[in-house]
Design a protein around this motif. Structure first.
Motif, PDB file in Angstrom:
ATOM      1  N   VAL A 203       0.838  -1.203   0.000  1.00  0.00           N
ATOM      2  CA  VAL A 203       0.000   0.000   0.000  1.00  0.00           C
ATOM      3  C   VAL A 203       0.871   1.250   0.000  1.00  0.00           C
ATOM      4  CG1 VAL A 203      -1.665   1.353   1.330  1.00  0.00           C
ATOM      5  CG2 VAL A 203      -1.975  -1.114   1.078  1.00  0.00           C
ATOM      6  N   PHE A 204       1.921   1.274   0.810  1.00  0.00           N
ATOM      7  CA  PHE A 204       2.790   2.456   0.892  1.00  0.00           C
ATOM      8  C   PHE A 204       3.447   2.734  -0.453  1.00  0.00           C
ATOM      9  CE2 PHE A 204       6.851   4.547   2.325  1.00  0.00           C
ATOM     10  CZ  PHE A 204       6.257   5.715   2.764  1.00  0.00           C
ATOM     11  N   ASN A 205       4.001   1.701  -1.080  1.00  0.00           N
ATOM     12  CA  ASN A 205       4.625   1.880  -2.390  1.00  0.00           C
ATOM     13  C   ASN A 205       3.626   2.416  -3.405  1.00  0.00           C
ATOM     14  OD1 ASN A 205       7.564   0.792  -2.802  1.00  0.00           O
ATOM     15  ND2 ASN A 205       6.644  -0.614  -1.341  1.00  0.00           N
ATOM     16  N   SER A 206       2.419   1.866  -3.380  1.00  0.00           N
ATOM     17  CA  SER A 206       1.398   2.282  -4.335  1.00  0.00           C
ATOM     18  C   SER A 206       0.974   3.725  -4.106  1.00  0.00           C
ATOM     19  CB  SER A 206       0.182   1.356  -4.223  1.00  0.00           C
ATOM     20  OG  SER A 206      -0.842   1.745  -5.104  1.00  0.00           O
ATOM     21  N   VAL A 207       0.771   4.115  -2.850  1.00  0.00           N
ATOM     22  CA  VAL A 207       0.320   5.476  -2.535  1.00  0.00           C
ATOM     23  C   VAL A 207       1.394   6.502  -2.897  1.00  0.00           C
ATOM     24  CG1 VAL A 207      -0.262   7.046  -0.647  1.00  0.00           C
ATOM     25  CG2 VAL A 207      -1.354   4.806  -0.789  1.00  0.00           C
ATOM     26  N   VAL A 208       2.664   6.161  -2.677  1.00  0.00           N
ATOM     27  CA  VAL A 208       3.745   7.072  -3.075  1.00  0.00           C
ATOM     28  C   VAL A 208       3.678   7.326  -4.581  1.00  0.00           C
ATOM     29  CG1 VAL A 208       6.249   7.293  -3.341  1.00  0.00           C
ATOM     30  CG2 VAL A 208       5.291   6.543  -1.162  1.00  0.00           C
ATOM     31  N   GLY A 209       3.449   6.268  -5.355  1.00  0.00           N
ATOM     32  CA  GLY A 209       3.314   6.439  -6.797  1.00  0.00           C
ATOM     33  C   GLY A 209       2.124   7.304  -7.172  1.00  0.00           C
ATOM     34  N   ASP A 210       1.003   7.116  -6.471  1.00  0.00           N
ATOM     35  CA  ASP A 210      -0.191   7.931  -6.726  1.00  0.00           C
ATOM     36  C   ASP A 210       0.076   9.398  -6.425  1.00  0.00           C
ATOM     37  OD1 ASP A 210      -1.601   5.619  -7.382  1.00  0.00           O
ATOM     38  OD2 ASP A 210      -2.335   5.332  -5.334  1.00  0.00           O
ATOM     39  N   LEU A 211       0.768   9.663  -5.325  1.00  0.00           N
ATOM     40  CA  LEU A 211       1.080  11.052  -4.951  1.00  0.00           C
ATOM     41  C   LEU A 211       2.007  11.700  -5.971  1.00  0.00           C
ATOM     42  CD1 LEU A 211       1.533  10.611  -1.098  1.00  0.00           C
ATOM     43  CD2 LEU A 211      -0.237  11.972  -2.219  1.00  0.00           C
ATOM     44  N   ARG A 212       2.957  10.931  -6.473  1.00  0.00           N
ATOM     45  CA  ARG A 212       3.861  11.493  -7.490  1.00  0.00           C
ATOM     46  C   ARG A 212       3.072  11.912  -8.729  1.00  0.00           C
ATOM     47  NH1 ARG A 212       5.998   9.660 -11.904  1.00  0.00           N
ATOM     48  NH2 ARG A 212       5.418   7.499 -11.489  1.00  0.00           N
ATOM     49  N   ARG A 213       2.155  11.055  -9.172  1.00  0.00           N
ATOM     50  CA  ARG A 213       1.324  11.405 -10.337  1.00  0.00           C
ATOM     51  C   ARG A 213       0.455  12.625 -10.052  1.00  0.00           C
ATOM     52  NH1 ARG A 213       0.192   5.611 -10.352  1.00  0.00           N
ATOM     53  NH2 ARG A 213       1.469   4.554 -11.913  1.00  0.00           N
ATOM     54  N   LEU A 214      -0.108  12.676  -8.851  1.00  0.00           N
ATOM     55  CA  LEU A 214      -0.945  13.817  -8.472  1.00  0.00           C
ATOM     56  C   LEU A 214      -0.158  15.118  -8.583  1.00  0.00           C
ATOM     57  CD1 LEU A 214      -3.575  14.973  -7.063  1.00  0.00           C
ATOM     58  CD2 LEU A 214      -2.335  14.653  -4.921  1.00  0.00           C
ATOM     59  N   MET A 215       1.055  15.118  -8.050  1.00  0.00           N
ATOM     60  CA  MET A 215       1.854  16.336  -8.026  1.00  0.00           C
ATOM     61  C   MET A 215       2.360  16.708  -9.413  1.00  0.00           C
ATOM     62  SD  MET A 215       3.961  15.811  -4.461  1.00  0.00           S
ATOM     63  CE  MET A 215       3.083  15.388  -2.945  1.00  0.00           C
ATOM     64  N   SER A 246      12.423  -5.369   1.948  1.00  0.00           N
ATOM     65  CA  SER A 246      11.509  -6.358   1.382  1.00  0.00           C
ATOM     66  C   SER A 246      11.704  -6.537  -0.124  1.00  0.00           C
ATOM     67  CB  SER A 246      10.060  -5.944   1.641  1.00  0.00           C
ATOM     68  OG  SER A 246       9.700  -4.848   0.808  1.00  0.00           O
ATOM     69  N   GLY A 247      12.508  -5.678  -0.701  1.00  0.00           N
ATOM     70  CA  GLY A 247      12.708  -5.730  -2.149  1.00  0.00           C
ATOM     71  C   GLY A 247      11.750  -4.836  -2.911  1.00  0.00           C
ATOM     72  N   GLN A 248      10.779  -4.254  -2.219  1.00  0.00           N
ATOM     73  CA  GLN A 248       9.859  -3.303  -2.848  1.00  0.00           C
ATOM     74  C   GLN A 248      10.370  -1.895  -2.540  1.00  0.00           C
ATOM     75  OE1 GLN A 248       5.574  -3.972  -2.560  1.00  0.00           O
ATOM     76  NE2 GLN A 248       5.940  -5.934  -1.575  1.00  0.00           N
ATOM     77  N   ASN A 249      11.362  -1.467  -3.294  1.00  0.00           N
ATOM     78  CA  ASN A 249      12.033  -0.213  -2.950  1.00  0.00           C
ATOM     79  C   ASN A 249      11.554   0.974  -3.780  1.00  0.00           C
ATOM     80  OD1 ASN A 249      13.102  -1.039  -5.343  1.00  0.00           O
ATOM     81  ND2 ASN A 249      15.250  -0.796  -4.755  1.00  0.00           N
ATOM     82  N   TYR A 250      10.349   0.862  -4.382  1.00  0.00           N
ATOM     83  CA  TYR A 250       9.861   2.012  -5.165  1.00  0.00           C
ATOM     84  C   TYR A 250       9.642   3.231  -4.280  1.00  0.00           C
ATOM     85  CZ  TYR A 250       7.197   5.283  -7.796  1.00  0.00           C
ATOM     86  OH  TYR A 250       6.801   6.450  -8.381  1.00  0.00           O
ATOM     87  N   ALA A 251       9.194   3.005  -3.033  1.00  0.00           N
ATOM     88  CA  ALA A 251       8.858   4.132  -2.156  1.00  0.00           C
ATOM     89  C   ALA A 251      10.049   5.064  -1.992  1.00  0.00           C
ATOM     90  CB  ALA A 251       8.387   3.624  -0.798  1.00  0.00           C
ATOM     91  N   GLU A 252      11.215   4.512  -1.761  1.00  0.00           N
ATOM     92  CA  GLU A 252      12.409   5.346  -1.559  1.00  0.00           C
ATOM     93  C   GLU A 252      12.692   6.186  -2.800  1.00  0.00           C
ATOM     94  OE1 GLU A 252      16.780   4.658   0.386  1.00  0.00           O
ATOM     95  OE2 GLU A 252      16.181   3.273  -1.222  1.00  0.00           O
TER      96      GLU A 252
END
Length: 283
Positions: A203-215, A246-252
């Protein structure tokens, strides 16, 4: 026989979901006061819950669209009924987030969670309802998003929650209230632990991506709310580290891109002035 046929025809026609949806919208347009508007809202909720319990996905979608239509009707017709919305918690538009919460719980309970992401669209549209430039609904939307996120995480509806977030966050346009969207997103993120489960990491990784698109796609006058959100995301260091491990490092990476975007579009107060002074100063 002819009269009986005509009677049966009109009874069947009256009972169709399409007719019921059109009828409820006509009632919404004719409502003379907020009491009548509330009755319309509760009637549509009852129709929706009945369809959910019966597993009628097509009808559920029909009624979800009707909620969007009612938002437009209540926000743009007989606008004087929203004059006291800031101090009237029983304003129909302010009561709608609670309705959406109940519908979301019912969708999950009855195996129709794949449709709950449309509720994110409804809440996003609701954020744009205003009276004389002031938002009609704010905290109720933010709290509803928080509660929906909690319900989804508790019942392992991870993909459905990420789809809900996408519809609520990054699909915003100029008619939506970005402040309310960011407020709801902040409350949602605060539900995520610093020792997150795999679902929370997703969820965190996904929401970070959503916020980037929003901005990227929506400008703000001074960018203060975007800077505030970027700072909050950076402060979730343990959660970010858990994502990396965890290997899901998109958030960073995504948070770094958000910070760059905010720095490029919205310099902190005083920076542009200082930069201009340095440029104009004699060498």
């Amino acid at each position: 026989m002819v009269l009986a046929f005509v009677y049966i025809y009109y009874v069947i026609r009256y009972l169709t979901p399409e007719y019921q949806a059109a009828h409820i919208l006509r009632q919404a347009e004719r409502a003379k006061d907020n009491e009548e508007r509330r009755l319309v809202l509760y009637s549509l909720e009852e129709m929706m819950l009945t369809s959910v319990q019966a597993g009628q996905g097509g009808n559920v979608r029909l009624y979800q669209d009707a909620f969007s239509d009612i938002i437009a009707i209540y926000a743009h017709t007989k606008e004087e009924l929203n004059a006291g919305s800031q101090w009237e918690p029983e304003n129909p538009l302010r009561m709608l987030p609670d309705v959406i919460e109940r519908i979301t719980d019912s969708l999950i309970d009855h195996g129709m969670r794949n449709l709950l992401h449309f509720n994110g669209h409804i809440l996003r549209e609701l954020s744009g309802a205003s009276y004389q430039g002031n938002a009609v609904v704010g905290v109720e939307i933010a709290v509803a998003v928080e509660h929906i996120a909690t319900s989804c995480l508790e019942r392992s509806c991870v993909i459905d929650l990420t789809n809900f977030c996408a519809n609520f966050i990054w699909c915003a346009d100029e008619e939506d209230n970005i402040d309310t969207i960011l407020w709801g997103t902040r409350l949602l993120l605060e539900r995520l632990s610093d020792d997150p489960s795999p679902a929370e990491i997703t969820v965190f990784n996904s929401v970070v991506g959503d916020l980037r698109r929003l901005m990227e796609e929506n400008e703000l006058e001074d960018g203060f709310r975007y800077r505030q959100m970027a700072a909050y995301l950076k402060s979730r260091k343990k959660l970010i580290q858990a994502c990396v491990e965890s290997g899901q490092n998109y958030a960073e990476k995504g948070i770094s891109e958000i910070q760059k975007l905010v720095d490029q579009k919205y310099s902190p107060p005083g920076r542009n002035k200082d930069r201009a002074n340095k440029t104009s100063a004699p060498s």
